[in-house]
Scaffold this active site. Structure first.
Site, PDB file in Angstrom:
ATOM      1  N   GLY A 258       0.832  -1.197   0.000  1.00  0.00           N
ATOM      2  CA  GLY A 258       0.000   0.000   0.000  1.00  0.00           C
ATOM      3  C   GLY A 258       0.865   1.244   0.000  1.00  0.00           C
ATOM      4  O   GLY A 258       2.094   1.183   0.004  1.00  0.00           O
ATOM      5  N   GLU A 259       0.198   2.408   0.004  1.00  0.00           N
ATOM      6  CA  GLU A 259       0.924   3.670   0.009  1.00  0.00           C
ATOM      7  C   GLU A 259       0.111   4.739   0.703  1.00  0.00           C
ATOM      8  O   GLU A 259      -1.115   4.647   0.824  1.00  0.00           O
ATOM      9  CB  GLU A 259       1.275   4.113  -1.410  1.00  0.00           C
ATOM     10  CG  GLU A 259       0.094   4.411  -2.303  1.00  0.00           C
ATOM     11  CD  GLU A 259       0.529   4.849  -3.687  1.00  0.00           C
ATOM     12  OE1 GLU A 259       1.398   5.732  -3.778  1.00  0.00           O
ATOM     13  OE2 GLU A 259      -0.001   4.300  -4.670  1.00  0.00           O
ATOM     14  N   GLY A 260       0.825   5.767   1.179  1.00  0.00           N
ATOM     15  CA  GLY A 260       0.201   6.906   1.821  1.00  0.00           C
ATOM     16  C   GLY A 260       0.606   8.192   1.137  1.00  0.00           C
ATOM     17  O   GLY A 260       1.000   8.198  -0.034  1.00  0.00           O
ATOM     18  N   THR A 261       0.523   9.292   1.875  1.00  0.00           N
ATOM     19  CA  THR A 261       0.831  10.593   1.293  1.00  0.00           C
ATOM     20  C   THR A 261       2.292  10.708   0.898  1.00  0.00           C
ATOM     21  O   THR A 261       2.625  11.207  -0.177  1.00  0.00           O
ATOM     22  CB  THR A 261       0.483  11.706   2.297  1.00  0.00           C
ATOM     23  OG1 THR A 261      -0.869  11.541   2.736  1.00  0.00           O
ATOM     24  CG2 THR A 261       0.631  13.069   1.658  1.00  0.00           C
TER      25      THR A 261
ATOM     26  N   VAL B 217       4.618   1.125   1.079  1.00  0.00           N
ATOM     27  CA  VAL B 217       4.908   0.016   1.984  1.00  0.00           C
ATOM     28  C   VAL B 217       5.060  -1.258   1.157  1.00  0.00           C
ATOM     29  O   VAL B 217       4.208  -1.571   0.320  1.00  0.00           O
ATOM     30  CB  VAL B 217       3.795  -0.155   3.037  1.00  0.00           C
ATOM     31  CG1 VAL B 217       4.169  -1.254   4.026  1.00  0.00           C
ATOM     32  CG2 VAL B 217       3.554   1.158   3.778  1.00  0.00           C
TER      33      VAL B 217
ATOM     34  N   LYS C 149       8.458   0.525   5.204  1.00  0.00           N
ATOM     35  CA  LYS C 149       7.754   1.755   4.821  1.00  0.00           C
ATOM     36  C   LYS C 149       8.803   2.738   4.326  1.00  0.00           C
ATOM     37  O   LYS C 149       9.583   3.271   5.104  1.00  0.00           O
ATOM     38  CB  LYS C 149       7.001   2.304   6.035  1.00  0.00           C
ATOM     39  CG  LYS C 149       6.218   3.569   5.781  1.00  0.00           C
ATOM     40  CD  LYS C 149       5.509   3.997   7.053  1.00  0.00           C
ATOM     41  CE  LYS C 149       4.735   5.285   6.860  1.00  0.00           C
ATOM     42  NZ  LYS C 149       4.069   5.709   8.116  1.00  0.00           N
TER      43      LYS C 149
ATOM     44  N   ASP D  80      -4.348  10.938  12.820  1.00  0.00           N
ATOM     45  CA  ASP D  80      -4.700  10.326  11.529  1.00  0.00           C
ATOM     46  C   ASP D  80      -5.336   8.957  11.765  1.00  0.00           C
ATOM     47  O   ASP D  80      -4.981   7.971  11.117  1.00  0.00           O
ATOM     48  CB  ASP D  80      -3.459  10.205  10.646  1.00  0.00           C
ATOM     49  CG  ASP D  80      -3.815  10.013   9.174  1.00  0.00           C
ATOM     50  OD1 ASP D  80      -4.956  10.335   8.801  1.00  0.00           O
ATOM     51  OD2 ASP D  80      -2.958   9.543   8.406  1.00  0.00           O
TER      52      ASP D  80
END
Length: 408
Positions: free
Chosen positions: A14-17, A21, A36, A129
């Site tokens: 997955g990924e965030g801002t 990961v 990460k 968050d």
């Protein structure tokens, strides 16, 4: 200086801002872990958030919070945080289910969420968050709070004490109205939103696309603010008059569940107390855990929770660079593939319409695809050299001819 480590990427998780990961294998010890890693660009900002997360996680040790195993900088100077691999997250489960989670499972998941927040708030750390995708589920079916990139340590005098929320759907009204005050009640509101999402099944409780729409959804669900709430909200910098927002007198939050029993009533009562407009009247994590919703029933065993392996992240296959070849017609030797059957993958055999290897003869063009490819490359090089030689030959002849007729 933190030593860089080499690793082999196995699976994109997955990924965030600012981060992506991966499930990786560390070359140094062959450990399978989750890394990460910061995205390309913005190295200074990524490093700042990664260092903030590492610093905060070193202060937290709790069964419902992820444990930081290592921290290093890779060869491209991108920060990397190492964690244990978790099979899935709460968002994945909420997206895949077809009916609301049973009440005992909702209660146990919410208990894990509040236990994690209680420990954070006891250390004066605000997550900022809190959302379903940040609650990972380990192989023993326990929720673990992750992603402390934007968390704030209230004990740190050098830390910026300004709330920076990145998930509008889980933001309380005071943040939407421009409050910059960091308070644990921000995380409590988000926990209430997650509980409402578990009750509704798949759909977030307040999925607003703008701040005004977000406020409309909030007040439509939980009712209009009272006089005390209005006096508090009027002190915020972005306050707007409530006449611009659709007025609702009935509480739609009571209609989330059709059943009526003592457990459901207690659940809705807790939900309302987590989603109060005034943050000073919102329950703390400790108070919520002492609510009759939890004390009336004993916790269920972890084996009764959903199996995370059923919602495990599937590997993403790389798309074909070229479309599959057309299927062969029966008994048509002119359409034989150039690549020998023994070198074909299973997908290519299916694309050619070949059930077994014995049904197709070896191609007459070449018995080995790699030899054919090398021969073709050599032929092209020889043709290019011959063409260049002819051009040089003509140029030399023209030069000699021009010298022959040069006037004296």
């Amino acid at each position: 200086m933190i030593k860089s480590k080499k690793f082999e990427k196995l699976l994109f998780l997955g990924e965030g801002t600012f981060n992506k990961v991966y499930q990786v294998r560390i070359d140094e010890n062959n450990d399978i872990v989750a890394v990460k890693r910061g995205k390309k660009g913005n190295n200074e900002e990524q490093t700042m958030y990664a260092q903030n997360e590492a610093k905060i996680l070193h202060k937290l040790a709790h069964p419902n919070i992820v444990q930081l195993k290592d921290y290093f900088i890779d060869e491209k100077k991108r920060p990397c945080l190492v964690f244990d691999v978790c099979d899935t997250d709460l968002r994945k489960i909420l997206q895949d289910i077809t009916a609301p989670l049973p009440l005992p499972i909702r209660r146990e998941y919410l208990r894990y969420i509040l236990l994690a927040l209680e420990h954070c708030h006891s250390q004066k750390i605000v997550h900022l968050d809190v959302k379903p995708e940040n609650f990972l589920i380990s192989s023993d079916r326990i929720l673990k709070l992750s992603d402390f990139s934007f968390a704030i340590d209230l004990n740190d005098n050098q830390c910026l004490k300004t709330a920076k929320i990145f998930s509008r759907w889980y933001s309380p009204p005071e943040i939407i109205f421009g409050s910059s005050q960091v308070d644990p009640s921000i995380d409590i509101w988000a926990a209430g939103c997650i509980l409402g999402e578990m009750i509704q099944c798949k759909r977030p409780l307040f999925p607003g696309s703008t701040d005004i729409e977000q406020l409309q959804l909030i007040f439509n669900q939980i009712g209009n603010p009272n006089l005390d709430d209005i006096q508090f909200l009027q002190q915020l910098p972005n306050y707007i008059h409530f006449e611009t927002i659709q007025q609702q007198t009935s509480l739609q939050i009571d209609q989330l569940i059709d059943e009526e029993n003592s457990n459901i009533v207690n659940e809705l009562d807790l939900l309302k107390k987590l989603l109060t407009i005034n943050p000073f009247q919102r329950l703390t994590a400790t108070q919520a855990l002492r609510h009759i919703y939890f004390t009336q029933q004993s916790p269920i065993a972890s084996l009764e929770l959903p199996d995370p392996m059923l919602y495990k992240q599937q590997p993403k296959r790389r798309a074909r660079r070229h479309p599959p070849p057309p299927a062969l017609k029966e008994n048509d030797e002119n359409l034989q593939p150039i690549i020998p059957i023994r070198l074909m993958s299973t997908d290519d055999r299916i694309a050619y319409g070949l059930a077994t290897v014995r049904q197709v003869k070896e191609p007459r063009i070449a018995t080995d695809f790699y030899k054919f490819q090398k021969a073709d490359q050599k032929k092209r090089r020889m043709e290019a050299l011959a063409k260049q030689f002819e051009q040089d030959k003509r140029s030399t002849a023209l030069l000699r001819k021009s010298r022959m007729f040069k006037p004296f």
